[in-house]
Design a protein around this motif. Structure first.
Motif, short mmCIF file in Angstrom:
data_model
loop_
_atom_site.label_atom_id
_atom_site.label_comp_id
_atom_site.label_asym_id
_atom_site.label_seq_id
_atom_site.Cartn_x
_atom_site.Cartn_y
_atom_site.Cartn_z
N VAL A 354 0.96 -1.16 0.14
CA VAL A 354 0.01 0.04 0.16
C VAL A 354 0.81 1.20 -0.06
CG1 VAL A 354 -1.53 1.15 1.47
CG2 VAL A 354 -1.99 -1.13 1.16
N GLU A 355 1.86 1.25 0.97
CA GLU A 355 2.74 2.64 1.01
C GLU A 355 4.04 2.32 0.39
OE1 GLU A 355 1.42 5.21 2.14
OE2 GLU A 355 -0.49 4.46 3.10
N GLY A 356 4.33 1.12 0.23
CA GLY A 356 5.66 1.13 -0.50
C GLY A 356 6.64 0.49 0.66
N PRO A 357 7.92 -0.21 -0.02
CA PRO A 357 8.71 -0.92 1.05
C PRO A 357 9.53 -0.10 2.05
CG PRO A 357 9.87 -0.75 -1.22
CD PRO A 357 8.34 -0.35 -1.24
N ALA A 358 9.68 1.18 1.76
CA ALA A 358 10.39 2.28 2.77
C ALA A 358 9.41 2.22 4.01
CB ALA A 358 10.68 3.53 2.07
N GLU A 359 8.25 2.55 3.67
CA GLU A 359 7.45 2.72 5.05
C GLU A 359 7.33 1.39 5.85
OE1 GLU A 359 5.05 4.49 7.67
OE2 GLU A 359 6.02 5.48 6.28
N ALA A 360 6.99 0.18 5.19
CA ALA A 360 7.09 -1.05 5.77
C ALA A 360 8.35 -1.15 6.42
CB ALA A 360 6.91 -2.22 4.83
N LEU A 361 9.43 -0.93 5.92
CA LEU A 361 10.80 -1.12 6.78
C LEU A 361 10.95 -0.31 7.99
CD1 LEU A 361 13.49 -2.66 6.55
CD2 LEU A 361 14.44 -0.81 5.32
N ALA A 362 10.46 0.80 8.01
CA ALA A 362 10.40 1.81 9.04
C ALA A 362 9.38 1.19 10.19
CB ALA A 362 9.87 3.08 8.59
N GLN A 363 8.35 0.71 9.65
CA GLN A 363 7.71 0.09 10.74
C GLN A 363 8.05 -1.25 11.30
OE1 GLN A 363 4.16 1.21 11.63
NE2 GLN A 363 4.79 3.17 10.60
N ILE A 364 8.82 -1.68 10.92
CA ILE A 364 9.42 -3.09 11.33
C ILE A 364 10.72 -2.96 12.12
CG2 ILE A 364 8.08 -4.63 9.67
CD1 ILE A 364 10.90 -5.34 8.57
N GLU A 365 11.45 -1.84 11.76
CA GLU A 365 12.81 -1.85 12.28
C GLU A 365 12.92 -1.87 14.00
OE1 GLU A 365 15.37 -2.61 10.70
OE2 GLU A 365 15.90 -1.27 9.26
N HIS A 366 11.92 -1.38 14.65
CA HIS A 366 11.87 -1.28 16.13
C HIS A 366 11.48 -2.62 16.66
CE1 HIS A 366 7.76 -0.46 15.08
NE2 HIS A 366 7.51 -0.82 16.26
N LEU A 367 10.84 -3.53 15.87
CA LEU A 367 10.30 -4.68 16.52
C LEU A 367 11.32 -5.61 17.07
CD1 LEU A 367 7.69 -5.61 13.65
CD2 LEU A 367 7.36 -4.20 15.82
N ASP A 368 11.04 -5.96 18.35
CA ASP A 368 11.96 -6.87 18.95
C ASP A 368 11.83 -8.28 18.73
OD1 ASP A 368 13.82 -7.86 20.84
OD2 ASP A 368 12.36 -7.69 22.70
N LEU A 369 12.42 -8.74 17.56
CA LEU A 369 12.16 -9.80 16.82
C LEU A 369 13.37 -10.50 16.40
CD1 LEU A 369 8.55 -9.52 14.92
CD2 LEU A 369 9.10 -10.93 17.04
N ASP A 370 14.48 -10.21 16.82
CA ASP A 370 15.74 -10.53 16.49
C ASP A 370 15.97 -12.19 16.40
OD1 ASP A 370 18.65 -9.66 15.56
OD2 ASP A 370 18.98 -11.07 17.30
N GLY A 371 15.25 -12.91 17.08
CA GLY A 371 15.54 -14.38 17.11
C GLY A 371 14.43 -14.93 16.14
N TYR A 372 13.67 -14.28 15.38
CA TYR A 372 12.78 -14.87 14.49
C TYR A 372 13.18 -14.61 12.98
CZ TYR A 372 7.78 -15.60 12.95
OH TYR A 372 6.74 -15.92 12.21
#
Length: 424
Positions: A354-372
């Motif tokens: 919907v908004e493009g890969p840049a916006e999606a990337l910004a949304q997930i960078e802060h997620l605490d999912l390093d082990g996933y």
């Protein structure tokens, strides 16, 4: 019992016929026997002995009009015989009177058992009692309701058979020693107690679906079939619980995509690239109908919303025609009901459309999912789409270290090659 030669021709009964009855009716028979005898081990042994008798008799006598009723009645008699041998004289007579209350008498042929509406439901809640560890809940549910052997469950979950057998024994012992009640919780407790039941069924489904590649063997696919069968059972026994309907719809809509998930040589095909004409249309139609039933109830829950998301995917003939904005909205609703970084991660997949890969990337960078692994895999894909090839390569490598699934690894390795191999 008269010999088959004394009466009309009897349709041949094969081992495969008995196996189908076993898979379909084992859980029901065990559930009835648990209610009657109050002992899981005795119930299981009696049902297994009844099926052993069926293997001897049915090939010549023919399939009874109600195979389930025959098995339940035969198992009840075997349990009575076992209790009579092991109990005192007074206790033996009391147990016999109790169990023969239905009109059974020694020497009679097994009679048909009437429909059972809640015994299996009681057994599911017993298996999924919060006092048991999640691994024990899963193993016991598959053993008692699905009729899978310890060896089959162990192969499906990639552990040794002795480990799985011990897990099941400990779970039964916990139920016995803690006096966990064999009942459906009271209405006030049902929402909280239903949650682990649904979680166990979905965990069984995911274990089969996510791991069931072409080379993984039939045990993985059988887990999906067992989970869907348990989902249908729950929907039959609890038709007014919308989250039960939502879970069944979700599993059906995901299972419908199985024929299109892999190439002939075993490579995983992502949802966006699947040939949707190969999806199972009957399962899609059934799942969508259940989603509509849920929507009419107006009581949304996490499984219903996930089912609705998958129904939106099934609306579109191609990935490009998917209503991604509606999917983002559904994920927003799910985040309100059950906030989770994993849900936010999946929302980002739709947001990228919907908004493009840049916006999606910004949304997930802060997620605490390093082990996933999937967090790294999605970062890699978004970075690739932004032509940040070196960062994408690092993310692909990080994802590879976090999954052992062969199909997932092959997919990630293809992605890694796409950002590390320069075009001619």
């Amino acid at each position: 019992m008269a010999d088959a030669s004394d009466g009309p021709d009897v349709a041949p009964v094969t081992e495969a016929d008995i196996e189908r009855v076993f898979r379909a009716e084992y859980g029901r028979a065990v559930a009835v026997l648990v209610r009657l005898v109050g002992d899981i081990d005795l119930a299981e042994e009696a049902v297994q002995e009844a099926f052993a008798t069926a293997v001897e008799r049915w090939p010549t006598a023919g399939l009874p009009p109600s195979p389930a009723g025959w098995i339940i009645t035969a198992a009840r008699r075997k349990a009575i015989d076992r209790q009579r041998r092991e109990a005192s004289r007074d206790g033996r007579q009391a147990e016999a009177l109790l169990l023969y209350a239905t009109g059974d008498r020694p020497g009679d042929e097994p009679v048909e058992e009437g429909p059972v509406h809640d015994d299996r439901l009681r057994l599911i809640f017993t298996c999924c009692h919060p006092a048991l560890a999640e691994s024990a809940q899963v193993a016991l549910t598959l053993r008692l309701l699905g009729g899978l052997t310890s060896a089959e469950i162990a192969r499906a979950f990639l552990v040794g058979e002795p480990t799985m057998a011990q897990r099941i024994v400990r779970a039964k012992g916990k139920i016995r020693d803690a006096r966990i009640p064999y009942r459906v919780p009271a209405d006030a407790d049902l929402p909280d107690r239903l949650r682990p039941v649904l979680a166990v069924v979905y965990l069984i489904f995911n274990e089969g679906y996510l791991s069931a590649g072409p080379d993984e063997g039939p045990q993985r696919e059988e887990l999906c079939a067992e989970a869907i069968r348990l989902g249908r059972l729950l929907a039959e026994l609890m038709p007014d619980e919308p989250e039960v309907l939502g879970l069944l719809a979700l599993m059906l809509l995901i299972q419908a995509r199985r024929p299109a998930r892999f190439t002939p040589d075993g490579a995983l095909i992502l949802l966006a690239d699947q040939d949707r004409t190969r999806w199972d249309r009957d399962l899609v139609a059934e799942g969508r109908a259940l989603v509509r039933r849920c929507l009419r109830r107006g009581a949304p829950g996490p499984y219903q919303i996930q089912a609705a998301i998958n129904a939106v995917h099934s609306d579109a003939a191609t990935a490009s025609a998917t209503d991604w904005r509606q999917i983002v909205q559904l994920y927003d609703q799910q985040l309100e009901l059950a906030p989770s970084p994993v849900v936010a991660l999946h929302r980002a997949v739709a947001l990228a459309e919907v908004e493009g890969p840049a916006e999606a990337l910004a949304q997930i960078e802060h997620l605490d999912l390093d082990g996933y692994y999937l967090w790294h895999a999605l970062r890699a894909d978004l970075l690739r789409r932004l032509d940040r090839r070196a960062e994408a390569a690092l993310a692909y490598r990080a994802a590879l270290t976090r999954t052992q699934n062969p199909a997932e690894r092959a997919q990630l390795e293809r992605g890694l090659r796409s950002v590390t191999t320069r075009p001619d």
